[in-house]
Design a protein around this motif. Structure first.
Motif, PDB file in Angstrom:
ATOM      1  N   ALA A 274     -15.305 139.573  36.477  1.00 39.68           N
ATOM      2  CA  ALA A 274     -14.874 139.207  35.122  1.00 39.68           C
ATOM      3  C   ALA A 274     -15.928 138.312  34.477  1.00 39.68           C
ATOM      4  O   ALA A 274     -16.711 137.648  35.154  1.00 39.68           O
ATOM      5  CB  ALA A 274     -13.529 138.484  35.161  1.00 39.68           C
ATOM      6  N   LYS A 275     -15.937 138.326  33.158  1.00 40.26           N
ATOM      7  CA  LYS A 275     -16.862 137.497  32.370  1.00 40.26           C
ATOM      8  C   LYS A 275     -16.089 136.567  31.454  1.00 40.26           C
ATOM      9  O   LYS A 275     -14.986 136.887  30.992  1.00 40.26           O
ATOM     10  CB  LYS A 275     -17.789 138.374  31.526  1.00 40.26           C
ATOM     11  N   LEU A 276     -16.675 135.411  31.166  1.00 39.06           N
ATOM     12  CA  LEU A 276     -16.103 134.462  30.236  1.00 39.06           C
ATOM     13  C   LEU A 276     -17.019 134.380  29.020  1.00 39.06           C
ATOM     14  O   LEU A 276     -18.197 134.039  29.135  1.00 39.06           O
ATOM     15  CB  LEU A 276     -15.956 133.087  30.892  1.00 39.06           C
ATOM     16  N   TYR A 277     -16.468 134.717  27.855  1.00 42.24           N
ATOM     17  CA  TYR A 277     -17.220 134.726  26.595  1.00 42.24           C
ATOM     18  C   TYR A 277     -16.933 133.436  25.842  1.00 42.24           C
ATOM     19  O   TYR A 277     -15.769 133.085  25.621  1.00 42.24           O
ATOM     20  CB  TYR A 277     -16.836 135.924  25.742  1.00 42.24           C
ATOM     21  N   VAL A 278     -17.969 132.715  25.465  1.00 38.68           N
ATOM     22  CA  VAL A 278     -17.822 131.436  24.780  1.00 38.68           C
ATOM     23  C   VAL A 278     -18.198 131.621  23.305  1.00 38.68           C
ATOM     24  O   VAL A 278     -19.319 132.048  23.001  1.00 38.68           O
ATOM     25  CB  VAL A 278     -18.708 130.352  25.411  1.00 38.68           C
ATOM     26  N   PHE A 279     -17.262 131.298  22.422  1.00 36.43           N
ATOM     27  CA  PHE A 279     -17.483 131.398  20.971  1.00 36.43           C
ATOM     28  C   PHE A 279     -17.346 130.011  20.344  1.00 36.43           C
ATOM     29  O   PHE A 279     -16.520 129.195  20.767  1.00 36.43           O
ATOM     30  CB  PHE A 279     -16.478 132.354  20.326  1.00 36.43           C
ATOM     31  N   THR A 280     -18.165 129.754  19.348  1.00 30.40           N
ATOM     32  CA  THR A 280     -18.107 128.495  18.612  1.00 30.40           C
ATOM     33  C   THR A 280     -18.194 128.764  17.113  1.00 30.40           C
ATOM     34  O   THR A 280     -18.462 129.897  16.693  1.00 30.40           O
ATOM     35  CB  THR A 280     -19.270 127.571  19.015  1.00 30.40           C
ATOM     36  N   LEU A 281     -17.972 127.734  16.321  1.00 29.50           N
ATOM     37  CA  LEU A 281     -18.130 127.854  14.866  1.00 29.50           C
ATOM     38  C   LEU A 281     -19.604 127.755  14.500  1.00 29.50           C
ATOM     39  O   LEU A 281     -20.371 127.084  15.178  1.00 29.50           O
ATOM     40  CB  LEU A 281     -17.352 126.749  14.176  1.00 29.50           C
TER      41      LEU A 281
END
Length: 281
Positions: A274-281
């Protein structure tokens, strides 16, 4: 010809200048970031730092932290570099889309405290424990760590279902582990793909309303078919305010108490690769 040669020489020198230091500060009114670059005249000054595999991906609990220069010892032994936990006991954490609440429990065990963790689910309490009987024990243990529980929170309608008196902007991390629409892929593959794309799209469309500068959104997904076809990064692009910051491997070994449950039935499922996707503003 001499003038042309001098211009080309100077242009080449300029293009070879590589930023030595990136300085990020705040405006006087504290409303925007100001980025300034300090240059080195040596075009080879930092070539050894580019495309460092240690900075591309790290386990979910570890994120490589670098200064402007790396020591010779660090370059020789990447493991000696300073690492920064992705989750810390000081951060306020929100977990969305819980099933049996084992993810929030595993997170509390990882941090040895649940004081700043809020776990949430779509169902009311009665519907939840009817569908996931093992949630009863997990909820009891999770509450004993100091964590908070929220019921009937729709991750695709956070602006409507989240209590108005407790703004989501108070969270440092908003985590959506293994989202799924519940549509059975084996019986309706095309419908399932589209429903899960819509789920992600609607989540990304509303989550920014409850974010502030510095908040990170973490979406964890399995890899391989059919999950790759959900195109999580593409769905996030429907909200132009969000940007993909990085993608890291999800290390399930750090979440020993986590027992993944299917959305459309209470059966367990493996979460390897599994992968963890990090999103920011």
């Amino acid at each position: 010809l001499k003038l042309r040669g001098r211009v080309i020489h100077n242009l080449t020198r300029f293009l070879q200048r590589i930023p030595e230091t990136v300085v990020i500060s705040r405006d006087d009114d504290n409303t925007a970031d100001v980025v300034s670059l300090r240059y080195s005249d040596d075009p080879d000054a930092h070539m050894s730092d580019m495309s460092d595999p240690a900075d591309v991906a790290a386990p979910v609990g570890l994120a490589a932290t670098r200064g402007t220069k790396r020591s010779a010892a660090a370059r020789a032994d990447p493991a000696s570099e300073t690492v920064q936990p992705l989750y810390t006991p000081q951060q306020t954490l929100l977990v969305l889309g819980e099933a049996n609440f084992s993810f929030s429990l595993a997170l509390a065990q990882l941090l040895k405290s649940g004081d700043k963790i809020t776990g949430s689910c779509l169902q009311a309490h009665s519907a939840l424990v009817h569908k996931y009987p093992d949630a009863v024990g997990n909820l009891h243990e999770l509450l004993s760590t100091g964590a908070k529980i929220k019921y009937e929170i729709d991750a695709t309608k956070l602006h409507f279902t989240w209590p108005q008196e407790s703004a989501l902007s108070s969270f440092d991390r908003i985590i959506f582990p293994f989202p799924h629409s519940g549509t059975d892929y084996s019986s309706s593959p095309f419908i399932s793909l589209e429903q899960n794309r819509i789920l992600l799209r609607q989540f990304f469309a509303c989550v920014h309303m409850r974010m502030q500068r510095g908040t990170e959104v973490h979406v964890i997904l399995k890899q391989g078919p059919p999950y790759d076809e959900w195109r999580v990064v593409e769905q996030a692009k429907y909200n132009p305010l969000l940007k993909l910051a990085r993608v890291v491997d999800f290390d399930e070994k750090q979440f020993a108490a986590y027992s993944h449950r299917r959305t459309n039935r209470a059966k367990s499922a493996k979460i390897e690769n599994a992968k963890l996707y990090v999103f920011t503003l």
